[in-house]
Design a protein around this motif. Structure first.
Motif, PDB file in Angstrom:
ATOM      1  N   ASP A  87       0.814  -1.216   0.000  1.00  7.67           N
ATOM      2  CA  ASP A  87       0.000   0.000   0.000  1.00  7.67           C
ATOM      3  C   ASP A  87       0.850   1.269   0.000  1.00  7.67           C
ATOM      4  OD1 ASP A  87      -2.153  -1.738   0.156  1.00  7.67           O
ATOM      5  OD2 ASP A  87      -2.509  -1.375   2.300  1.00  7.67           O
ATOM      6  N   LYS A  88       2.074   1.174   0.451  1.00 12.89           N
ATOM      7  CA  LYS A  88       3.037   2.266   0.564  1.00 12.89           C
ATOM      8  C   LYS A  88       2.700   3.246   1.693  1.00 12.89           C
ATOM      9  CE  LYS A  88       4.757   2.086  -4.188  1.00 12.89           C
ATOM     10  NZ  LYS A  88       4.588   0.693  -4.288  1.00 12.89           N
ATOM     11  N   VAL A  89       1.429   3.647   1.822  1.00  9.01           N
ATOM     12  CA  VAL A  89       0.992   4.585   2.863  1.00  9.01           C
ATOM     13  C   VAL A  89      -0.353   4.092   3.394  1.00  9.01           C
ATOM     14  CG1 VAL A  89       0.280   6.965   3.336  1.00  9.01           C
ATOM     15  CG2 VAL A  89       2.165   6.534   1.769  1.00  9.01           C
ATOM     16  N   THR A  90      -0.561   4.239   4.711  1.00 10.35           N
ATOM     17  CA  THR A  90      -1.842   3.862   5.295  1.00 10.35           C
ATOM     18  C   THR A  90      -2.086   4.706   6.546  1.00 10.35           C
ATOM     19  OG1 THR A  90      -3.234   1.982   5.945  1.00 10.35           O
ATOM     20  CG2 THR A  90      -1.017   2.047   6.873  1.00 10.35           C
ATOM     21  N   VAL A  91      -3.347   4.740   6.974  1.00 10.70           N
ATOM     22  CA  VAL A  91      -3.681   5.356   8.256  1.00 10.70           C
ATOM     23  C   VAL A  91      -3.675   4.244   9.289  1.00 10.70           C
ATOM     24  CG1 VAL A  91      -5.467   6.518   9.596  1.00 10.70           C
ATOM     25  CG2 VAL A  91      -5.008   7.231   7.242  1.00 10.70           C
ATOM     26  N   TRP A  92      -2.900   4.429  10.364  1.00 11.03           N
ATOM     27  CA  TRP A  92      -2.798   3.419  11.414  1.00 11.03           C
ATOM     28  C   TRP A  92      -4.008   3.567  12.322  1.00 11.03           C
ATOM     29  CZ3 TRP A  92       0.462  -0.357  10.785  1.00 11.03           C
ATOM     30  CH2 TRP A  92       0.610  -1.290  11.806  1.00 11.03           C
ATOM     31  N   ASP A  93      -4.836   2.542  12.371  1.00 12.09           N
ATOM     32  CA  ASP A  93      -6.048   2.614  13.188  1.00 12.09           C
ATOM     33  C   ASP A  93      -6.290   1.290  13.892  1.00 12.09           C
ATOM     34  OD1 ASP A  93      -6.877   1.005  11.092  1.00 12.09           O
ATOM     35  OD2 ASP A  93      -8.304   2.426  10.304  1.00 12.09           O
ATOM     36  N   GLY A  94      -7.428   1.171  14.524  1.00 10.36           N
ATOM     37  CA  GLY A  94      -7.747  -0.047  15.252  1.00 10.36           C
ATOM     38  C   GLY A  94      -7.139  -0.086  16.643  1.00 10.36           C
ATOM     39  N   VAL A  95      -6.645   1.050  17.121  1.00 11.39           N
ATOM     40  CA  VAL A  95      -6.039   1.134  18.448  1.00 11.39           C
ATOM     41  C   VAL A  95      -7.131   1.514  19.450  1.00 11.39           C
ATOM     42  CG1 VAL A  95      -4.331   2.359  19.843  1.00 11.39           C
ATOM     43  CG2 VAL A  95      -3.821   1.781  17.468  1.00 11.39           C
ATOM     44  N   HIS A  96      -7.188   0.787  20.582  1.00 10.26           N
ATOM     45  CA  HIS A  96      -8.238   1.043  21.571  1.00 10.26           C
ATOM     46  C   HIS A  96      -7.703   1.349  22.964  1.00 10.26           C
ATOM     47  CE1 HIS A  96     -11.070  -0.255  18.549  1.00 10.26           C
ATOM     48  NE2 HIS A  96     -10.355  -1.370  18.376  1.00 10.26           N
ATOM     49  N   ASN A  97      -6.546   0.838  23.307  1.00 10.07           N
ATOM     50  CA  ASN A  97      -5.975   1.041  24.633  1.00 10.07           C
ATOM     51  C   ASN A  97      -5.684   2.529  24.851  1.00 10.07           C
ATOM     52  OD1 ASN A  97      -3.411   1.456  26.329  1.00 10.07           O
ATOM     53  ND2 ASN A  97      -4.027  -0.620  26.903  1.00 10.07           N
ATOM     54  N   PRO A  98      -6.128   3.111  25.979  1.00  9.81           N
ATOM     55  CA  PRO A  98      -5.923   4.544  26.216  1.00  9.81           C
ATOM     56  C   PRO A  98      -4.457   4.971  26.195  1.00  9.81           C
ATOM     57  CG  PRO A  98      -7.465   3.644  27.829  1.00  9.81           C
ATOM     58  CD  PRO A  98      -6.921   2.490  27.046  1.00  9.81           C
ATOM     59  N   VAL A  99      -3.559   4.163  26.725  1.00 12.57           N
ATOM     60  CA  VAL A  99      -2.133   4.509  26.716  1.00 12.57           C
ATOM     61  C   VAL A  99      -1.602   4.458  25.284  1.00 12.57           C
ATOM     62  CG1 VAL A  99       0.173   3.855  27.535  1.00 12.57           C
ATOM     63  CG2 VAL A  99      -1.789   3.730  29.081  1.00 12.57           C
ATOM     64  N   ALA A 100      -1.988   3.446  24.535  1.00 16.22           N
ATOM     65  CA  ALA A 100      -1.565   3.331  23.138  1.00 16.22           C
ATOM     66  C   ALA A 100      -2.105   4.507  22.321  1.00 16.22           C
ATOM     67  CB  ALA A 100      -2.023   2.000  22.544  1.00 16.22           C
ATOM     68  N   LEU A 101      -3.359   4.909  22.575  1.00 15.15           N
ATOM     69  CA  LEU A 101      -3.940   6.054  21.875  1.00 15.15           C
ATOM     70  C   LEU A 101      -3.176   7.339  22.197  1.00 15.15           C
ATOM     71  CD1 LEU A 101      -7.736   5.270  22.247  1.00 15.15           C
ATOM     72  CD2 LEU A 101      -6.466   5.465  20.093  1.00 15.15           C
ATOM     73  N   ARG A 102      -2.785   7.496  23.444  1.00 10.65           N
ATOM     74  CA  ARG A 102      -2.008   8.673  23.852  1.00 10.65           C
ATOM     75  C   ARG A 102      -0.653   8.680  23.125  1.00 10.65           C
ATOM     76  NH1 ARG A 102      -3.279   8.612  29.037  1.00 10.65           N
ATOM     77  NH2 ARG A 102      -1.674   7.109  29.572  1.00 10.65           N
ATOM     78  N   ASN A 103      -0.011   7.507  23.038  1.00  7.34           N
ATOM     79  CA  ASN A 103       1.261   7.403  22.318  1.00  7.34           C
ATOM     80  C   ASN A 103       1.081   7.712  20.834  1.00  7.34           C
ATOM     81  OD1 ASN A 103       2.638   6.670  24.664  1.00  7.34           O
ATOM     82  ND2 ASN A 103       2.460   4.476  24.248  1.00  7.34           N
ATOM     83  N   LEU A 104       0.004   7.206  20.255  1.00  5.68           N
ATOM     84  CA  LEU A 104      -0.287   7.449  18.848  1.00  5.68           C
ATOM     85  C   LEU A 104      -0.504   8.947  18.601  1.00  5.68           C
ATOM     86  CD1 LEU A 104      -0.647   5.591  16.343  1.00  5.68           C
ATOM     87  CD2 LEU A 104      -3.093   5.659  16.783  1.00  5.68           C
ATOM     88  N   GLY A 105      -1.285   9.589  19.467  1.00  7.82           N
ATOM     89  CA  GLY A 105      -1.566  11.012  19.320  1.00  7.82           C
ATOM     90  C   GLY A 105      -0.360  11.899  19.548  1.00  7.82           C
ATOM     91  N   ALA A 106       0.661  11.374  20.229  1.00  4.15           N
ATOM     92  CA  ALA A 106       1.878  12.155  20.499  1.00  4.15           C
ATOM     93  C   ALA A 106       2.855  12.122  19.331  1.00  4.15           C
ATOM     94  CB  ALA A 106       2.566  11.626  21.756  1.00  4.15           C
ATOM     95  N   MET A 107       2.592  11.285  18.339  1.00  8.05           N
ATOM     96  CA  MET A 107       3.504  11.168  17.200  1.00  8.05           C
ATOM     97  C   MET A 107       3.534  12.457  16.390  1.00  8.05           C
ATOM     98  SD  MET A 107       2.831   7.353  15.788  1.00  8.05           S
ATOM     99  CE  MET A 107       3.219   5.936  16.789  1.00  8.05           C
ATOM    100  N   LYS A 108       4.669  12.648  15.713  1.00  8.97           N
ATOM    101  CA  LYS A 108       4.876  13.819  14.856  1.00  8.97           C
ATOM    102  C   LYS A 108       5.391  13.345  13.497  1.00  8.97           C
ATOM    103  CE  LYS A 108       4.356  16.852  18.286  1.00  8.97           C
ATOM    104  NZ  LYS A 108       3.079  16.518  18.843  1.00  8.97           N
ATOM    105  N   PRO A 109       5.092  14.117  12.437  1.00  8.87           N
ATOM    106  CA  PRO A 109       5.642  13.756  11.128  1.00  8.87           C
ATOM    107  C   PRO A 109       7.164  13.611  11.206  1.00  8.87           C
ATOM    108  CG  PRO A 109       3.979  15.457  10.880  1.00  8.87           C
ATOM    109  CD  PRO A 109       4.221  15.294  12.367  1.00  8.87           C
ATOM    110  N   GLY A 110       7.664  12.554  10.588  1.00 10.54           N
ATOM    111  CA  GLY A 110       9.094  12.273  10.595  1.00 10.54           C
ATOM    112  C   GLY A 110       9.518  11.283  11.657  1.00 10.54           C
ATOM    113  N   ASP A 111       8.649  11.016  12.647  1.00 11.41           N
ATOM    114  CA  ASP A 111       9.000  10.024  13.664  1.00 11.41           C
ATOM    115  C   ASP A 111       9.239   8.679  12.986  1.00 11.41           C
ATOM    116  OD1 ASP A 111       8.769  11.873  15.700  1.00 11.41           O
ATOM    117  OD2 ASP A 111       6.883  11.068  16.494  1.00 11.41           O
ATOM    118  N   LYS A 112      10.213   7.939  13.519  1.00  8.16           N
ATOM    119  CA  LYS A 112      10.586   6.638  12.956  1.00  8.16           C
ATOM    120  C   LYS A 112       9.841   5.531  13.704  1.00  8.16           C
ATOM    121  CE  LYS A 112      14.872   7.434  13.759  1.00  8.16           C
ATOM    122  NZ  LYS A 112      16.302   7.310  13.936  1.00  8.16           N
ATOM    123  N   LEU A 113       9.438   4.518  12.946  1.00  7.77           N
ATOM    124  CA  LEU A 113       8.623   3.436  13.483  1.00  7.77           C
ATOM    125  C   LEU A 113       9.241   2.078  13.181  1.00  7.77           C
ATOM    126  CD1 LEU A 113       5.256   4.767  12.023  1.00  7.77           C
ATOM    127  CD2 LEU A 113       6.140   5.183  14.332  1.00  7.77           C
TER     128      LEU A 113
END
Length: 127
Positions: A21-47
């Motif tokens: 797909d080359k690019v996708t939206v990362w979804d399906g996250v439900h855990n509140p801590v995981a959601l907080r980590n996801l929301g803290a991401m910034k463009p350019g962060d490495k995964l």
């Protein structure tokens, strides 16, 4: 910039599918801590992409393209596929690595979005 590990069940969405797909939206996250980590991401962060299930190993890399954290209960994080790791890094190898001794990856097994230190990222990817 920050580094993160994203867990995925390969039967639902594998690293190979992300590469296709080359690019996708990362979804399906439900855990509140995981959601907080996801929301803290910034463009350019490495995964690091980690496949759960039978694989239980870090298999590839990706990069954060964009983040819309306007809805903290469902942040929209677009990621771009990187490269396949030269050799998958198994959960056993991660657990035996002293760099991960205090990591949520080892301590909180169900957490699907895990922050990584630069040393942990390098240990997993070689980069």
């Amino acid at each position: 910039m920050s580094d993160y590990l994203l867990k995925t069940e390969p039967s639902e969405y594998s690293f190979a599918e992300l590469q296709r797909d080359k690019v996708t939206v990362w979804d399906g996250v439900h855990n509140p801590v995981a959601l907080r980590n996801l929301g803290a991401m910034k463009p350019g962060d490495k995964l690091v992409i980690y496949e759960t299930g039978d694989h239980k190993s870090a298999v590839g890399t990706a990069t954060v393209v964009s983040v819309d954290a306007s809805n903290p209960k469902n942040p929209a994080v677009e990621i771009k596929a990187g490269k396949l790791l030269a050799k998958p890094v198994t959960l056993g190898e991660i657990k035996s690595n002293k760099l991960f001794k205090d990591s949520p990856l080892v301590r909180i097994g169900r957490l699907s979005v895990v922050p990584l230190t630069p040393a942990q990222y390098k240990s997993l990817t070689g980069d």
